[in-house]
Design a protein around this motif. Structure first.
Motif, mmCIF file in Angstrom:
data_model
loop_
_atom_site.group_PDB
_atom_site.id
_atom_site.type_symbol
_atom_site.label_atom_id
_atom_site.label_comp_id
_atom_site.label_asym_id
_atom_site.label_seq_id
_atom_site.Cartn_x
_atom_site.Cartn_y
_atom_site.Cartn_z
ATOM 1 N N GLU A 1 0.806 -1.212 0.000
ATOM 2 C CA GLU A 1 0.000 0.000 0.000
ATOM 3 C C GLU A 1 0.846 1.273 0.000
ATOM 4 O O GLU A 1 0.310 2.380 -0.095
ATOM 5 C CB GLU A 1 -0.921 0.015 1.220
ATOM 6 C CG GLU A 1 -1.856 -1.172 1.341
ATOM 7 C CD GLU A 1 -1.194 -2.388 1.965
ATOM 8 O OE1 GLU A 1 -0.003 -2.282 2.354
ATOM 9 O OE2 GLU A 1 -1.856 -3.444 2.043
ATOM 10 N N SER A 2 2.152 1.149 0.105
ATOM 11 C CA SER A 2 3.014 2.319 0.294
ATOM 12 C C SER A 2 3.354 3.015 -1.021
ATOM 13 O O SER A 2 3.232 2.445 -2.108
ATOM 14 C CB SER A 2 4.307 1.902 0.996
ATOM 15 O OG SER A 2 5.093 1.093 0.124
ATOM 16 N N LEU A 3 3.822 4.239 -0.892
ATOM 17 C CA LEU A 3 4.190 5.046 -2.055
ATOM 18 C C LEU A 3 5.370 4.438 -2.801
ATOM 19 O O LEU A 3 5.373 4.400 -4.043
ATOM 20 C CB LEU A 3 4.536 6.464 -1.582
ATOM 21 C CG LEU A 3 4.889 7.485 -2.653
ATOM 22 C CD1 LEU A 3 3.701 7.753 -3.555
ATOM 23 C CD2 LEU A 3 5.360 8.791 -1.996
ATOM 24 N N ALA A 4 6.376 3.962 -2.083
ATOM 25 C CA ALA A 4 7.572 3.395 -2.722
ATOM 26 C C ALA A 4 7.236 2.143 -3.517
ATOM 27 O O ALA A 4 7.855 1.870 -4.556
ATOM 28 C CB ALA A 4 8.634 3.080 -1.674
ATOM 29 N N TYR A 5 6.257 1.389 -3.048
ATOM 30 C CA TYR A 5 5.841 0.181 -3.784
ATOM 31 C C TYR A 5 5.094 0.567 -5.055
ATOM 32 O O TYR A 5 5.360 0.024 -6.140
ATOM 33 C CB TYR A 5 4.956 -0.688 -2.897
ATOM 34 C CG TYR A 5 4.595 -2.029 -3.501
ATOM 35 C CD1 TYR A 5 5.375 -3.145 -3.250
ATOM 36 C CD2 TYR A 5 3.479 -2.164 -4.322
ATOM 37 C CE1 TYR A 5 5.054 -4.381 -3.806
ATOM 38 C CE2 TYR A 5 3.146 -3.386 -4.888
ATOM 39 C CZ TYR A 5 3.934 -4.497 -4.616
ATOM 40 O OH TYR A 5 3.624 -5.708 -5.173
ATOM 41 N N GLU A 6 4.194 1.503 -4.947
ATOM 42 C CA GLU A 6 3.390 1.910 -6.097
ATOM 43 C C GLU A 6 4.252 2.540 -7.188
ATOM 44 O O GLU A 6 4.014 2.346 -8.376
ATOM 45 C CB GLU A 6 2.303 2.888 -5.656
ATOM 46 C CG GLU A 6 1.221 2.236 -4.788
ATOM 47 C CD GLU A 6 0.166 3.225 -4.355
ATOM 48 O OE1 GLU A 6 0.321 4.431 -4.656
ATOM 49 O OE2 GLU A 6 -0.821 2.797 -3.711
ATOM 50 N N GLU A 7 5.271 3.287 -6.778
ATOM 51 C CA GLU A 7 6.131 3.962 -7.747
ATOM 52 C C GLU A 7 7.317 3.098 -8.165
ATOM 53 O O GLU A 7 8.156 3.535 -8.963
ATOM 54 C CB GLU A 7 6.619 5.296 -7.168
ATOM 55 C CG GLU A 7 5.491 6.285 -6.909
ATOM 56 C CD GLU A 7 5.980 7.655 -6.513
ATOM 57 O OE1 GLU A 7 7.206 7.819 -6.309
ATOM 58 O OE2 GLU A 7 5.142 8.570 -6.426
ATOM 59 N N GLU A 8 7.404 1.901 -7.613
ATOM 60 C CA GLU A 8 8.444 0.921 -7.938
ATOM 61 C C GLU A 8 9.861 1.450 -7.716
ATOM 62 O O GLU A 8 10.807 1.063 -8.417
ATOM 63 C CB GLU A 8 8.292 0.444 -9.397
ATOM 64 C CG GLU A 8 6.962 -0.265 -9.655
ATOM 65 C CD GLU A 8 6.873 -0.851 -11.054
ATOM 66 O OE1 GLU A 8 7.790 -0.597 -11.855
ATOM 67 O OE2 GLU A 8 5.894 -1.569 -11.325
ATOM 68 N N CYS A 9 10.023 2.350 -6.740
ATOM 69 C CA CYS A 9 11.368 2.850 -6.426
ATOM 70 C C CYS A 9 11.980 2.116 -5.242
ATOM 71 O O CYS A 9 13.181 2.144 -5.029
ATOM 72 C CB CYS A 9 11.330 4.353 -6.161
ATOM 73 S SG CYS A 9 10.254 4.837 -4.790
ATOM 74 N N ARG A 10 11.107 1.456 -4.467
ATOM 75 C CA ARG A 10 11.549 0.672 -3.315
ATOM 76 C C ARG A 10 12.524 1.477 -2.444
ATOM 77 O O ARG A 10 12.300 2.649 -2.183
ATOM 78 C CB ARG A 10 12.102 -0.671 -3.782
ATOM 79 C CG ARG A 10 10.993 -1.538 -4.379
ATOM 80 C CD ARG A 10 11.487 -2.855 -4.866
ATOM 81 N NE ARG A 10 12.078 -2.821 -6.184
ATOM 82 C CZ ARG A 10 11.402 -2.643 -7.320
ATOM 83 N NH1 ARG A 10 10.104 -2.443 -7.294
ATOM 84 N NH2 ARG A 10 12.019 -2.655 -8.488
ATOM 85 N N PHE A 11 13.632 0.883 -2.000
ATOM 86 C CA PHE A 11 14.644 1.611 -1.239
ATOM 87 C C PHE A 11 15.790 1.924 -2.202
ATOM 88 O O PHE A 11 16.525 1.023 -2.619
ATOM 89 C CB PHE A 11 15.149 0.784 -0.055
ATOM 90 C CG PHE A 11 14.170 0.699 1.067
ATOM 91 C CD1 PHE A 11 14.267 1.546 2.158
ATOM 92 C CD2 PHE A 11 13.127 -0.214 1.027
ATOM 93 C CE1 PHE A 11 13.346 1.472 3.206
ATOM 94 C CE2 PHE A 11 12.205 -0.289 2.050
ATOM 95 C CZ PHE A 11 12.311 0.558 3.149
ATOM 96 N N THR A 12 15.926 3.180 -2.557
ATOM 97 C CA THR A 12 16.957 3.598 -3.501
ATOM 98 C C THR A 12 17.837 4.649 -2.828
ATOM 99 O O THR A 12 17.335 5.651 -2.320
ATOM 100 C CB THR A 12 16.336 4.185 -4.780
ATOM 101 O OG1 THR A 12 15.439 3.220 -5.344
ATOM 102 C CG2 THR A 12 17.415 4.520 -5.791
#
Length: 295
Positions: free
Chosen positions: A221-232
């Motif tokens: 449900e998180s923003l990083a998951y939706e934007e596929e940036c994960r931990f960068t």
């Protein structure tokens, strides 16, 4: 109010910088400084502080003169900081006051806790947390998409983490969490090269911070998951992750995930508030891991 461990260490550190030990023992002035400027004792008159000194077998005369000497030492040690924070007039009053002015010490007290303490917290918060950390080096791991796919396809056991994990700059990673606790709540803090923030809970990475929901970040449900940036990680250098497992949720408004502050900045004021809330719980556990970001 009960002084927290963080506050106790602060006043001890300041006292240690101001006063030299005599034969390895605290001097009367150091003990007096700790008592007079403790956060627990602000409402106590000097006469009561004097009685506390007597209770510690420290018999002194003219306590007001002794307190003025403590303030003189404080002013000499931190003159530039005090001047910048409270101005020349109040700075002068610390040492130029008349003997009959009984509460000038409150100027020094307020400077210590309103100004100096927050700077000290910013520097020492992480090390104070890490001293509580368990000797557990495999509670967190970072894997890129290729590594995650291989683990899932070949059913490879979780790779044990090393003392320092290495990741590549500008590359997205999944964060795997493996703590022995399965009930309660989970905080994840990050001290990065250019920022300090709350990873979990946050709108950016983890909206739900129940321990049973924290095994893979970012959550769906998180923003990083939706934007596929994960931990960068965008900067080469050292990143530090500190996890806190606790039994009950924390009542801090800024800790509730929201779109206005997707990964809450961990300011000195918030560090102080967080520590206060943690100390209201008896059994909170800390885990720490350093990550090296390379080119």
């Amino acid at each position: 109010m009960t002084t927290t461990e963080l506050e106790q260490k602060f006043i001890s550190d300041i006292a240690g910088e101001l006063f030299e030990k005599e034969n390895g023992q605290e001097t009367d002035n150091e003990v007096l400084f700790r008592l007079r400027f403790s956060r627990d004792n602000y409402e106590l008159p000097n006469q009561t502080i004097n009685q506390l000194m007597i209770d510690k077998s420290r018999l002194i005369t003219d306590i007001q003169r002794r307190i003025r000497k403590c303030m003189k030492d404080l002013k000499e040690k931190y003159s530039q900081e005090i001047l910048a924070d409270i101005g020349e007039e109040n700075c002068q009053r610390l040492t130029d006051s008349e003997p009959g002015q009984k509460e000038i010490w409150k100027i020094a007290y307020k400077w210590l806790w309103n100004d100096k303490f927050l700077r000290w917290v910013e520097t020492n918060f992480w090390s104070c947390l890490e001293k509580r950390a368990k000797n557990n080096l495999d509670w967190i791991n970072l894997q890129d998409d290729t590594e995650m796919a291989m683990v899932e396809r070949l059913n490879i056991p979780k790779v044990k983490a090393k003392k320092t994990l290495k990741v590549s700059v500008e590359k997205p990673y999944w964060v795997l969490i493996d703590l022995p606790e399965y009930e309660g709540y989970f905080l994840l803090l990050n001290q990065g090269v250019v920022s300090r923030c709350i990873v979990c809970p946050s709108w950016a990475f983890a909206l739900d911070y129940q321990l049973e929901k924290i095994r893979l970040l970012p959550q769906k449900e998180s923003l990083a998951y939706e934007e596929e940036c994960r931990f960068t990680f965008n900067e080469i250098g050292k990143e530090k992750f500190v996890a806190i497992a606790l039994e009950k949720p924390l009542n801090l408004a800024w800790l509730k995930p929201n779109e206005e502050e997707v990964a809450p900045d961990l300011t000195p004021e918030r560090m102080q508030e967080l520590w206060q809330e943690l100390e209201k719980q008896n059994n909170w556990r800390v885990y720490s891991q350093q990550v090296e970001v390379v080119g």
